[in-house]
Design a protein around this motif. Structure first.
Motif, PDB file in Angstrom:
ATOM      1  N   LEU A 164       0.835  -1.205   0.000  1.00 33.46           N
ATOM      2  CA  LEU A 164       0.000   0.000   0.000  1.00 33.46           C
ATOM      3  C   LEU A 164       0.871   1.257   0.000  1.00 33.46           C
ATOM      4  O   LEU A 164       1.860   1.337   0.721  1.00 33.46           O
ATOM      5  N   PRO A 165       0.503   2.244  -0.818  1.00 31.93           N
ATOM      6  CA  PRO A 165       1.277   3.489  -0.858  1.00 31.93           C
ATOM      7  C   PRO A 165       1.048   4.331   0.401  1.00 31.93           C
ATOM      8  O   PRO A 165      -0.078   4.487   0.858  1.00 31.93           O
ATOM      9  N   TRP A 166       2.151   4.881   0.931  1.00 32.68           N
ATOM     10  CA  TRP A 166       2.119   5.711   2.133  1.00 32.68           C
ATOM     11  C   TRP A 166       1.564   7.082   1.795  1.00 32.68           C
ATOM     12  O   TRP A 166       1.894   7.660   0.767  1.00 32.68           O
ATOM     13  N   LEU A 167       0.697   7.606   2.671  1.00 28.92           N
ATOM     14  CA  LEU A 167       0.136   8.945   2.467  1.00 28.92           C
ATOM     15  C   LEU A 167       0.729   9.967   3.427  1.00 28.92           C
ATOM     16  O   LEU A 167       1.151  11.040   3.024  1.00 28.92           O
ATOM     17  N   CYS A 168       0.712   9.653   4.739  1.00 29.89           N
ATOM     18  CA  CYS A 168       1.130  10.627   5.736  1.00 29.89           C
ATOM     19  C   CYS A 168       1.201   9.956   7.105  1.00 29.89           C
ATOM     20  O   CYS A 168       0.956   8.763   7.226  1.00 29.89           O
ATOM     21  N   ARG A 169       1.530  10.759   8.117  1.00 28.29           N
ATOM     22  CA  ARG A 169       1.458  10.301   9.510  1.00 28.29           C
ATOM     23  C   ARG A 169       0.374  11.137  10.187  1.00 28.29           C
ATOM     24  O   ARG A 169       0.259  12.328   9.919  1.00 28.29           O
ATOM     25  N   GLN A 170      -0.402  10.499  11.069  1.00 27.72           N
ATOM     26  CA  GLN A 170      -1.474  11.177  11.785  1.00 27.72           C
ATOM     27  C   GLN A 170      -1.423  10.763  13.244  1.00 27.72           C
ATOM     28  O   GLN A 170      -1.017   9.649  13.563  1.00 27.72           O
ATOM     29  N   LEU A 189      -2.246   9.139  23.268  1.00 27.36           N
ATOM     30  CA  LEU A 189      -2.065   9.684  21.923  1.00 27.36           C
ATOM     31  C   LEU A 189      -0.981   8.867  21.221  1.00 27.36           C
ATOM     32  O   LEU A 189       0.098   8.659  21.771  1.00 27.36           O
ATOM     33  N   HIS A 190      -1.283   8.385  20.031  1.00 27.19           N
ATOM     34  CA  HIS A 190      -0.337   7.600  19.240  1.00 27.19           C
ATOM     35  C   HIS A 190      -0.208   8.211  17.854  1.00 27.19           C
ATOM     36  O   HIS A 190      -1.126   8.875  17.373  1.00 27.19           O
ATOM     37  N   THR A 191       0.920   7.955  17.206  1.00 29.10           N
ATOM     38  CA  THR A 191       1.131   8.398  15.828  1.00 29.10           C
ATOM     39  C   THR A 191       1.040   7.175  14.917  1.00 29.10           C
ATOM     40  O   THR A 191       1.631   6.134  15.211  1.00 29.10           O
ATOM     41  N   PHE A 192       0.277   7.322  13.827  1.00 31.52           N
ATOM     42  CA  PHE A 192       0.049   6.223  12.885  1.00 31.52           C
ATOM     43  C   PHE A 192       0.519   6.602  11.505  1.00 31.52           C
ATOM     44  O   PHE A 192       0.334   7.742  11.078  1.00 31.52           O
ATOM     45  N   ASP A 193       1.095   5.638  10.788  1.00 26.11           N
ATOM     46  CA  ASP A 193       1.331   5.810   9.359  1.00 26.11           C
ATOM     47  C   ASP A 193       0.018   5.519   8.650  1.00 26.11           C
ATOM     48  O   ASP A 193      -0.686   4.565   8.992  1.00 26.11           O
ATOM     49  N   VAL A 205      -9.691   4.160   0.189  1.00 27.47           N
ATOM     50  CA  VAL A 205      -9.816   4.453   1.618  1.00 27.47           C
ATOM     51  C   VAL A 205      -8.451   4.724   2.227  1.00 27.47           C
ATOM     52  O   VAL A 205      -7.430   4.295   1.696  1.00 27.47           O
ATOM     53  N   GLU A 206      -8.480   5.448   3.354  1.00 28.15           N
ATOM     54  CA  GLU A 206      -7.274   5.651   4.145  1.00 28.15           C
ATOM     55  C   GLU A 206      -7.172   4.520   5.152  1.00 28.15           C
ATOM     56  O   GLU A 206      -8.132   4.204   5.844  1.00 28.15           O
ATOM     57  N   VAL A 207      -5.995   3.916   5.200  1.00 23.29           N
ATOM     58  CA  VAL A 207      -5.732   2.790   6.098  1.00 23.29           C
ATOM     59  C   VAL A 207      -4.697   3.223   7.119  1.00 23.29           C
ATOM     60  O   VAL A 207      -3.598   3.643   6.743  1.00 23.29           O
ATOM     61  N   GLU A 208      -5.058   3.141   8.395  1.00 23.90           N
ATOM     62  CA  GLU A 208      -4.095   3.392   9.452  1.00 23.90           C
ATOM     63  C   GLU A 208      -3.414   2.076   9.786  1.00 23.90           C
ATOM     64  O   GLU A 208      -4.079   1.065   9.986  1.00 23.90           O
ATOM     65  N   SER A 209      -2.096   2.089   9.799  1.00 24.72           N
ATOM     66  CA  SER A 209      -1.326   0.890  10.109  1.00 24.72           C
ATOM     67  C   SER A 209      -1.149   0.810  11.617  1.00 24.72           C
ATOM     68  O   SER A 209      -0.621   1.732  12.234  1.00 24.72           O
ATOM     69  N   ALA A 210      -1.620  -0.282  12.209  1.00 24.40           N
ATOM     70  CA  ALA A 210      -1.502  -0.481  13.654  1.00 24.40           C
ATOM     71  C   ALA A 210      -1.436  -1.974  13.920  1.00 24.40           C
ATOM     72  O   ALA A 210      -2.088  -2.767  13.232  1.00 24.40           O
TER      73      ALA A 210
END
Length: 131
Positions: free
Chosen positions: A60-66, A75-79, A94-99
């Motif tokens: 999957l192509p990376w979009l950003c960190r949130q 509070l956590h940071t997700f790719d 869709v946006e997929v948060e990696s966790a």
């Protein structure tokens, strides 16, 4: 299977532990696809979470960190990545948060739909588009 009764709708089942689960087909940019069992999480405001290993295997192509607040209040940071999801008779980007948790369906993915859950083991989960 009770799922045949709901042609044109998205449907799933409730587990013995009372999790409402959808079986979703997720595709990466290179056409690789994977069937994923995802739990509906009404406390998750995003679209979809997937384990990092699956994000990597689908390329999957990376979009950003949130940043996001988890159920534990931390509070956590997700790719965040992009994926194509087969949703009913359509495909959605869709946006997929990696966790490193089980796949979760969030409220943003369900927006514009009616969610019905028979909250009992083997109960039916139905998602119908609102008019």
């Amino acid at each position: 299977s009770p799922l045949g009764e709901y042609i044109g709708m998205i449907s799933g089942t409730v587990t013995e532990l009372l999790d409402a689960v959808l079986s979703l087909l997720v595709r990466g940019d290179d056409g690789q696809s994977q069937q994923v069992e995802a739990v509906i999480d009404t406390g998750f405001s995003g679209e979809l979470t997937l384990p990092h290993s699956l994000v990597e295997s689908l390329g999957l192509p990376w979009l950003c960190r949130q940043e996001g607040v988890l159920a534990d209040g931390q509070l956590h940071t997700f790719d965040v990545y992009s994926a194509t999801l087969v949703w009913g008779n359509d495909e959605r980007i869709v946006e997929v948060e990696s966790a490193d948790i089980e796949p979760l369906v969030g409220m943003s993915l369900l927006a514009g739909n009616r969610l019905t859950i028979e909250v009992c083991a083997d109960g039916i989960v139905k998602i119908e588009a609102l008019a």
